[in-house]
Design a protein around this motif. Structure first.
Motif, PDB file in Angstrom:
ATOM      1  N   MET A 106      -2.774   7.060  -2.205  1.00  0.00           N
ATOM      2  CA  MET A 106      -1.493   6.902  -2.789  1.00  0.00           C
ATOM      3  C   MET A 106      -0.974   7.600  -4.335  1.00  0.00           C
ATOM      4  O   MET A 106      -1.558   7.795  -5.078  1.00  0.00           O
ATOM      5  N   THR A 107       0.044   7.241  -3.805  1.00  0.00           N
ATOM      6  CA  THR A 107       1.325   8.596  -4.913  1.00  0.00           C
ATOM      7  C   THR A 107       2.092   7.153  -5.717  1.00  0.00           C
ATOM      8  O   THR A 107       2.786   6.833  -4.589  1.00  0.00           O
ATOM      9  N   LEU A 108       1.968   7.172  -6.723  1.00  0.00           N
ATOM     10  CA  LEU A 108       3.309   6.355  -7.760  1.00  0.00           C
ATOM     11  C   LEU A 108       4.671   7.223  -6.877  1.00  0.00           C
ATOM     12  O   LEU A 108       4.921   8.798  -7.127  1.00  0.00           O
ATOM     13  N   ARG A 109       6.367   6.769  -6.982  1.00  0.00           N
ATOM     14  CA  ARG A 109       7.171   7.736  -6.801  1.00  0.00           C
ATOM     15  C   ARG A 109       8.211   7.243  -7.663  1.00  0.00           C
ATOM     16  O   ARG A 109       8.142   5.658  -7.644  1.00  0.00           O
ATOM     17  N   PRO A 129      -0.370   8.477  10.704  1.00  0.00           N
ATOM     18  CA  PRO A 129      -0.567   8.678   9.510  1.00  0.00           C
ATOM     19  C   PRO A 129       0.284   8.995   8.625  1.00  0.00           C
ATOM     20  O   PRO A 129       0.383   8.558   7.462  1.00  0.00           O
ATOM     21  N   SER A 130       1.335   9.294   8.715  1.00  0.00           N
ATOM     22  CA  SER A 130       2.435  10.070   7.621  1.00  0.00           C
ATOM     23  C   SER A 130       3.365   8.833   7.818  1.00  0.00           C
ATOM     24  O   SER A 130       3.488   8.347   6.296  1.00  0.00           O
ATOM     25  N   VAL A 131       3.705   7.475   8.262  1.00  0.00           N
ATOM     26  CA  VAL A 131       3.781   6.943   8.504  1.00  0.00           C
ATOM     27  C   VAL A 131       3.435   5.744   7.410  1.00  0.00           C
ATOM     28  O   VAL A 131       3.766   5.098   6.177  1.00  0.00           O
ATOM     29  N   GLU A 138       2.044   1.135  -3.552  1.00  0.00           N
ATOM     30  CA  GLU A 138       1.979   1.288  -4.602  1.00  0.00           C
ATOM     31  C   GLU A 138       2.739   1.256  -5.542  1.00  0.00           C
ATOM     32  O   GLU A 138       3.194   0.689  -7.131  1.00  0.00           O
ATOM     33  N   THR A 139       3.927   2.026  -5.200  1.00  0.00           N
ATOM     34  CA  THR A 139       5.112   1.755  -6.525  1.00  0.00           C
ATOM     35  C   THR A 139       5.936   0.495  -6.607  1.00  0.00           C
ATOM     36  O   THR A 139       5.921   0.083  -7.687  1.00  0.00           O
ATOM     37  N   MET A 140       5.650  -0.499  -5.664  1.00  0.00           N
ATOM     38  CA  MET A 140       6.469  -1.312  -5.197  1.00  0.00           C
ATOM     39  C   MET A 140       6.013  -2.579  -6.611  1.00  0.00           C
ATOM     40  O   MET A 140       6.093  -3.012  -7.197  1.00  0.00           O
TER      41      MET A 140
END
Ligand code: NI
Length: 172
Positions: A1-4, A27-29, A38-40
């Motif tokens: 997971m990556t923060l955007r 998987p991309s979705v 994660e960002t939220m």
């Protein structure tokens, strides 16, 4: 997971974009949903649409649980409102793309939403209260609509001006 990074006003060019449906929950979705979640959570917020991280796909994440409660994330692909109640209610709304601004918005108090869940299954959900408001707010994002579009023009222009000015001053 990556923060955007979250796109905020005055970037209306991105936020006004109409998002495209996903063809399948692959998987991309699911990876994108995980980044959005994660960002939220980090922001923190209770709902996020993909366009808010600059991705014009019809994807939403939600979690209305309170601090300290066990998290219950929801993942929605291609959500659409298939029914809304005549009865309306007012909620004070905010948006991660319009930081530190809150205003009362009137919307139908209940909605029925059809979407694809994390497994790609077609699902229907009937919601009221905060959940109904949140679903409508996020689905609006997919259509390039912001909650300030539901308030008076005067208030909307004032908030847009505030963000444009903040950007010019290098405060964003
Ligand atoms: Ni929002």
């Amino acid at each position: 997971m990556t923060l955007r990074p979250i796109i905020t006003l005055p970037d209306e060019k991105t936020l006004r974009e109409v998002s495209k449906p996903v063809t399948a929950v692959d998987p991309s979705v699911r990876n994108l949903w995980d980044d959005m979640l994660e960002t939220m959570y980090r922001a923190p917020g209770i709902g996020l649409a993909a366009i808010q991280i600059g991705v014009p796909r019809r994807l939403v994440v939600l979690d209305l649980t309170k601090d300290g409660e066990e998290k219950k994330p929801m993942f929605l692909a291609n959500p659409e409102i298939v029914w809304s109640s005549e009865t309306q209610s007012d909620y004070e709304e905010g948006c991660l793309s319009i930081p530190d601004y809150y205003e009362m918005v009137t919307r139908p108090s209940e909605v029925k939403v059809r979407y694809l869940d994390r497994q790609g299954n077609a699902t229907e959900l009937q919601a009221s209260g905060l959940m109904a408001t949140c679903l409508q707010h996020e689905i609006d994002h997919l259509n390039g609509v912001l909650f300030i579009d539901h308030i008076s023009r005067l208030k909307r222009e004032r908030v847009l001006k505030k963000f444009t000015k903040a950007q010019k001053l290098g405060k964003l």
